[in-house]
Write a protein that holds these residues in place. Sequence first.
Motif, short mmCIF file in Angstrom:
data_model
loop_
_atom_site.label_atom_id
_atom_site.label_comp_id
_atom_site.label_asym_id
_atom_site.label_seq_id
_atom_site.Cartn_x
_atom_site.Cartn_y
_atom_site.Cartn_z
N THR A 1 10.68 3.32 1.86
CA THR A 1 10.10 2.07 2.34
C THR A 1 8.60 2.27 2.55
O THR A 1 8.08 3.39 2.44
N GLY A 2 7.89 1.20 2.82
CA GLY A 2 6.46 1.30 3.11
C GLY A 2 5.65 1.89 1.98
O GLY A 2 5.87 1.60 0.80
N MET A 3 4.71 2.79 2.35
CA MET A 3 3.80 3.39 1.37
C MET A 3 4.53 4.14 0.28
O MET A 3 4.15 4.08 -0.90
N VAL A 4 5.59 4.87 0.63
CA VAL A 4 6.29 5.68 -0.36
C VAL A 4 6.96 4.81 -1.42
O VAL A 4 6.85 5.07 -2.63
N LEU A 5 7.66 3.76 -0.99
CA LEU A 5 8.28 2.85 -1.95
C LEU A 5 7.22 2.16 -2.80
O LEU A 5 7.37 2.01 -4.02
N PRO B 1 -4.63 0.64 -3.18
CA PRO B 1 -3.70 0.05 -2.21
C PRO B 1 -2.69 1.04 -1.64
O PRO B 1 -2.28 0.91 -0.48
N VAL B 2 -2.27 2.04 -2.43
CA VAL B 2 -1.34 3.04 -1.91
C VAL B 2 -1.97 3.81 -0.75
O VAL B 2 -1.36 4.01 0.30
N VAL B 3 -3.23 4.24 -0.94
CA VAL B 3 -3.93 4.96 0.11
C VAL B 3 -4.16 4.04 1.32
O VAL B 3 -4.00 4.46 2.47
N ALA B 4 -4.53 2.79 1.06
CA ALA B 4 -4.73 1.85 2.17
C ALA B 4 -3.46 1.68 2.99
O ALA B 4 -3.51 1.57 4.23
N LEU B 5 -2.31 1.70 2.32
CA LEU B 5 -1.04 1.51 3.01
C LEU B 5 -0.72 2.67 3.95
O LEU B 5 0.03 2.50 4.92
N ILE B 6 -1.26 3.87 3.67
CA ILE B 6 -1.03 5.01 4.56
C ILE B 6 -1.47 4.65 5.97
O ILE B 6 -0.80 4.96 6.95
N THR C 1 4.86 -4.87 -1.68
CA THR C 1 5.98 -3.93 -1.54
C THR C 1 5.84 -3.09 -0.28
O THR C 1 6.80 -2.89 0.48
N GLY C 2 4.62 -2.61 -0.03
CA GLY C 2 4.40 -1.73 1.10
C GLY C 2 4.44 -2.43 2.44
O GLY C 2 4.85 -1.84 3.45
N LEU C 3 4.01 -3.70 2.48
CA LEU C 3 3.89 -4.40 3.75
C LEU C 3 5.06 -5.35 4.05
O LEU C 3 5.16 -5.88 5.15
N CYS D 1 4.34 3.34 -3.56
CA CYS D 1 3.82 4.35 -4.48
C CYS D 1 4.73 4.50 -5.69
O CYS D 1 4.26 4.56 -6.83
N VAL D 2 6.03 4.55 -5.45
CA VAL D 2 7.00 4.68 -6.55
C VAL D 2 6.93 3.47 -7.47
O VAL D 2 6.89 3.60 -8.70
N VAL D 3 6.89 2.27 -6.88
CA VAL D 3 6.79 1.05 -7.68
C VAL D 3 5.49 1.04 -8.48
O VAL D 3 5.47 0.70 -9.68
N GLY D 4 4.38 1.42 -7.85
CA GLY D 4 3.10 1.48 -8.53
C GLY D 4 3.09 2.46 -9.69
O GLY D 4 2.53 2.18 -10.76
N MET D 5 3.71 3.62 -9.49
CA MET D 5 3.80 4.63 -10.55
C MET D 5 4.61 4.12 -11.74
O MET D 5 4.22 4.30 -12.90
N LEU D 6 5.73 3.46 -11.44
CA LEU D 6 6.57 2.94 -12.52
C LEU D 6 5.84 1.84 -13.31
O LEU D 6 5.90 1.81 -14.55
N LEU D 7 5.16 0.94 -12.59
CA LEU D 7 4.41 -0.11 -13.26
C LEU D 7 3.28 0.46 -14.12
O LEU D 7 3.08 0.05 -15.27
N SER D 8 2.54 1.41 -13.54
CA SER D 8 1.42 2.02 -14.27
C SER D 8 1.91 2.74 -15.51
O SER D 8 1.27 2.67 -16.57
#
Length: 423
Positions: free
Chosen positions: A389-393, A129-134, A374-376, A395-402
């Motif tokens: 915001t967007g993909m970067v935020l 999803p992070v890549v898709a958000l790009i 989060t991204g959309l 990505c940060v949220v995804g990294m923290l959850l993972s």
Amino acid sequence: MERRKVIQVEEKVPFKMLVPLSIQHMFAMFGASVLVPFIFQINPAIVLLMNGVGTLLFILITKGKAPAYLGSSFAFLAPAGIVISKFGYPYALGGFVAVGVCGCILAFIIYKFGTEWIDVVLPPAAMGPVVALIGLELSATAASNAGLLEETVEPKNVIVFIVTLGTAVLGSVLFKKFLSVIPILIAILVGYAAALLCGIVDFAEVAAAPWFALPNFVMPKFNISAILIILPVLLVTASEHVGHQIVTSKIVGRELLKDPGLHRSLFADYFSTALSGMIGSVPTTTYGENIGVMAVTKVYSVYVIGGAAVLSIAASLFGKLSMLISTIPGPVIGGISFLLYGMIGASGIRILVDSRVDYGSSRNLTLTSVIFVTGLSGIALKMGNIELTGMVLACVVGMLLSLLFYVFDKLHLTNDQEEEGEA
């Protein structure tokens, strides 16, 4: 069914194919790349020069193994705008140099400690999803460039947009032989012709531009306050770079994070940014538009990317040429971007499919769901003068959850481990 021939990264391309393929890549990046210097109110010639030089350096540093075109970075617009208004453009250049140097240091740290951490903090259910958000978060930009989000939409813009997008879409599935690898270039030319017929192209600046002119070089100035305003962008650009390298890896079918290595590509990206700041240009970044071109055409050759870089350098020296290319109207750029950005979004979905992500697992479903929303959603996290915001935020949220789920795994607290044990 016969598949279109893939031209791999290291393959040389005959000159008669190299020229149109390189022009296609240059056209794809041009509209977005020259927009940044226009916003900063500087001559785009210096930017075109460093885009070309930076791309050639990127190819050299990555040993010709990572196809990428470096264009102007949009991540710096907000903080650099603040610095320019308070201190002046030379001090923004100092901030660009600082980000570039710190990015090179980050590349060295990754070289020492490896990239295994990426699999921990961004597993496929998060990376997809992070890549898709790009691509997906840029969809509004494509529509805006086309003039489709205005309160009153001009029929001429709609016509040019539809002609451009229609040619790109139909060309990508109907064109055969050599035409099948230049559908983007053909779509741009057809769209430009439609724009001429609709009367939305202005040649006044082309006529006024000199035939030959050297770019304006500006030396950076350094101020700690200005640097601290711009430096947090490092988090944004690093996340963007990792995402671009992963999506490019999926497109070309190679593990670019391992060979030539994330440390090499990251160093090349930030070295280019530092060098750009030293002579008066804007920061560079790997460009999604050119990744999209590779996805559509299946031409991944670094020789083609290098050819586009040489053309960009040439355009920076020939004033009328650069201004002529800049007359490509928004509806044409928007029409092409609709397809290219969508291709990047589809590459993110491909990561989920290729990795066979199991959405019967609560963690995978949770990761993908939270990252997409989060991204959309349009929410933003502000830290001083930087905004995530967007993909970067996402990505940060995804990294923290993972990372949190990884700790839970180590402590044997997750319920999917319990289900596997019972099975």
